[in-house]
Enzyme design. Structure first.
Site, PDB file in Angstrom:
ATOM      1  N   CYS A  71      -2.647  -2.782   6.509  1.00 34.24           N
ATOM      2  CA  CYS A  71      -2.905  -1.477   7.121  1.00 34.24           C
ATOM      3  C   CYS A  71      -4.260  -1.498   7.852  1.00 34.24           C
ATOM      4  CB  CYS A  71      -2.844  -0.348   6.097  1.00 34.24           C
ATOM      5  SG  CYS A  71      -3.917  -0.535   4.677  1.00 34.24           S
TER       6      CYS A  71
ATOM      7  N   HIS B 121      -5.532  -6.240   3.505  1.00 27.34           N
ATOM      8  CA  HIS B 121      -4.576  -5.150   3.666  1.00 27.34           C
ATOM      9  C   HIS B 121      -4.090  -5.096   5.106  1.00 27.34           C
ATOM     10  CE1 HIS B 121      -5.739  -2.989  -0.191  1.00 27.34           C
ATOM     11  NE2 HIS B 121      -6.516  -4.049  -0.139  1.00 27.34           N
TER      12      HIS B 121
ATOM     13  N   GLN C  37      -5.159  -0.873  -4.411  1.00 22.14           N
ATOM     14  CA  GLN C  37      -5.786  -2.017  -5.061  1.00 22.14           C
ATOM     15  C   GLN C  37      -6.605  -1.581  -6.266  1.00 22.14           C
ATOM     16  OE1 GLN C  37      -7.397  -5.086  -2.496  1.00 22.14           O
ATOM     17  NE2 GLN C  37      -9.024  -5.511  -3.959  1.00 22.14           N
TER      18      GLN C  37
ATOM     19  N   CYS D 263       0.844  -1.188   0.000  1.00 23.64           N
ATOM     20  CA  CYS D 263       0.000   0.000   0.000  1.00 23.64           C
ATOM     21  C   CYS D 263       0.887   1.248   0.000  1.00 23.64           C
ATOM     22  CB  CYS D 263      -0.879  -0.038   1.246  1.00 23.64           C
ATOM     23  SG  CYS D 263      -1.631   1.519   1.696  1.00 23.64           S
ATOM     24  N   GLU D 264       0.590   2.167  -0.890  1.00 24.01           N
ATOM     25  CA  GLU D 264       1.400   3.377  -0.972  1.00 24.01           C
ATOM     26  C   GLU D 264       1.161   4.334   0.191  1.00 24.01           C
ATOM     27  OE1 GLU D 264      -1.143   6.289  -3.918  1.00 24.01           O
ATOM     28  OE2 GLU D 264       0.253   4.878  -4.826  1.00 24.01           O
ATOM     29  N   HIS D 265       0.110   4.140   0.959  1.00 27.75           N
ATOM     30  CA  HIS D 265      -0.180   5.046   2.076  1.00 27.75           C
ATOM     31  C   HIS D 265       0.612   4.708   3.332  1.00 27.75           C
ATOM     32  CE1 HIS D 265      -4.265   5.681  -0.024  1.00 27.75           C
ATOM     33  NE2 HIS D 265      -3.396   6.575  -0.423  1.00 27.75           N
ATOM     34  N   HIS D 266       0.817   3.417   3.609  1.00 33.87           N
ATOM     35  CA  HIS D 266       1.506   3.005   4.835  1.00 33.87           C
ATOM     36  C   HIS D 266       2.724   2.126   4.556  1.00 33.87           C
ATOM     37  CE1 HIS D 266      -2.721   3.683   6.176  1.00 33.87           C
ATOM     38  NE2 HIS D 266      -2.095   4.308   7.157  1.00 33.87           N
TER      39      HIS D 266
END
Length: 189
Positions: free
Chosen positions: A152, A150, A122, A80-83
């Site tokens: 996250c 995920h 995703q 995941c690019e956020h976490h």
């Protein structure tokens, strides 16, 4: 090009920021291990969708194919690019309507794998796979469904270990044709 030396340096800094001693026995080689791992798991960052389509776009003439081709349960993982958290237990289902050409079945799995080897969402992963498939298979009629977990959500934050995310990307005839959509979505969990 992934800069392994820079990754090693930054991982060493993260270990220090966490209050660890990067020179202790168990962590001594961790920065270089992480750099090698990142080079492997983020290999797809080095390629555009077009380049992936060229790499895995081996097709065969098949003028008599009249129905859809469906490949289900292609297992991939991504981050995941956020976490920078692992997206795992991901299953990709790919369907397309050939137009006088079919793509090698193993190439479909390779496309999914390489597109997943990026910092991803995703939703974007489904769009990337669809875009690559349309170019590689030379058809606009593509359907992609992805079900994944995920970390996250499972290992931090809400910590809901049973949550699954399902995304759908339909292009061409798959946008409107419910029967075609069902080929990709049935039994998705």
């Amino acid at each position: 090009m992934i800069n392994q030396a820079a990754i090693e340096e930054h991982i060493r800094g993260i270990l220090v920021a966490l209050g660890e001693d990067p020179n202790r026995e168990g962590l001594l080689e961790t920065p270089s291990r992480v750099a090698r791992m990142y080079t492997e798991v983020f290999e797809g960052i080095g390629y555009t969708n077009h380049e992936i389509a060229e790499m895995f776009g081996k097709t065969f003439t098949a003028p008599d194919v009249s129905g859809p081709v469906v490949v289900r349960d292609i297992e991939v993982f991504s981050y995941c690019e956020h976490h920078l958290a692992l997206m795992y237990d991901m299953r990709v289902h790919v369907a397309y309507l050939p137009r006088k050409k079919v793509i090698g079945l193993s190439k479909i799995a390779r496309i999914c794998d390489m597109a997943a080897k990026r910092l991803q969402l995703q939703e974007r992963l489904g769009s990337d796979i669809a875009e690559i498939m349309m170019e590689a298979a030379e058809t606009e009629d593509v359907g992609i469904v992805i079900a994944g977990t995920h970390s996250c959500m499972t290992a931090r934050g809400i910590r809901n270990t049973t949550a699954r995310t399902i995304t759908r990307t339909f292009c061409g005839k798959f946008k409107e044709d419910r029967d075609l959509q069902r080929l990709v979505t049935e039994d998705v969990k």
